[in-house]
Design an enzyme around this catalytic site. Structure first.
Site: not given
Ligand code: DGL
Length: 259
Positions: A10-11, A43, A73, A75, A152, A184, A186
């Site tokens: 993930d990011s 995002g 993720c 995104t 975060e 998402c 997060h």
């Molecule tokens: N967890 C990422 C997702 O599912 C977040 C993306 C981001 O870093 O904005 O989209």
């Protein structure tokens, strides 16, 4: 049988909501979690940027010997999943599914809300899914502005978080949404706040991560990649940020703070 780890990417911290479900469903599997951290949030980055970041991440997990990779993720899935599957053709890759289908099947009010990042919402995957399953349903999609930053920065349980969640959800709740999809990874970290904001409205909040874990298990079976039943799993944490961030990933993974 193959005791190599499953890679999960993930990011940042968000994919840990998927990591947790995969660990619960597949307790004998080793997991290597890569939370980019350096380039988060993804995002509002361009599709090309997200694709290059996802390429670097999946390349790293492949080099670490992962037998399968979960792109945890939405995104990165929206921007890069076809590219990744073509480039890493020998590696099974699981992407995030926008859970619009179950939401449209279960809605009683005929209104479904979707919260996701801007980049996910303007991707083909979301539009295709919404067009396919949401024909007789009103699908209201809104970006969760600032949600990734809240998670975060460990600010999930603050009045600021509640204000931001309430603001993002106000329109869909006013229009009668009874199914709300968290698009998402997060966002499930904000589940308690989301439940408070939706309390008493008969709303079901859908976290797609258990379904992604089930899909991962199916793919392991399809490719005959399950670990031995007695295998003792190892959990590794990788990042493009620093050691302190890697430690945060480990701590958040084992904390019991996902509702
Ligand atoms: N967890 C990422 C997702 O599912 C977040 C993306 C981001 O870093 O904005 O989209």
């Amino acid at each position: 049988m193959n005791n190599a780890p499953i890679g999960i990417y993930d990011s940042g911290l968000g994919g840990l909501t998927v990591w947790r479900e995969v660990r619960k469903l597949l307790p004998e599997e080793s997991l290597s979690y890569l939370g980019d951290g350096k380039n988060c949030p993804y995002g509002s980055r361009s599709r090309g940027e997200v694709q290059a970041l996802a390429d670097a991440a999946v390349g790293r997990l492949a080099a670490e010997g992962c037998k399968l990779v979960v792109v945890a993720c939405n995104t990165a899935t929206a921007a890069a999943i076809d590219f990744l599957r073509a480039k890493y053709a020998a590696l099974p890759i699981v992407g995030m599914e926008p859970a619009v289908k179950p939401a449209c099947l279960h809605t009683r009010s005929g209104v479904v809300g979707v919260l996701a990042t801007e980049r996910s919402l303007d991707g083909d995957l979301f539009h295709r899914t919404a067009a396919r399953y949401g024909r007789d349903v009103k699908v209201i999609a809104r970006p969760g502005h600032g949600f990734v930053e809240l998670v975060e920065n460990d600010l999930e349980a603050t009045p600021e978080a509640e204000r931001m969640v309430a603001a993002a959800m106000a329109g869909m709740l006013e229009q009668g949404a009874d199914q709300i999809v968290l698009g998402c990874t997060h966002y499930p970290f904000l589940m308690e706040t989301i439940r408070r904001v939706t309390a008493g409205r008969g709303v079901t909040v859908i976290d797609p991560s258990p379904a992604v874990a089930r899909h991962t298990a199916e793919l392991l079976d399809k490719w005959n990649l399950r670990a031995e039943p007695a295998h003792r799993p190892e959990y590794r944490f990788l990042t493009f940020a620093d050691d302190a961030y890697r430690e945060r990933l480990r701590r958040k993974a084992f904390a019991a703070d996902i509702a």
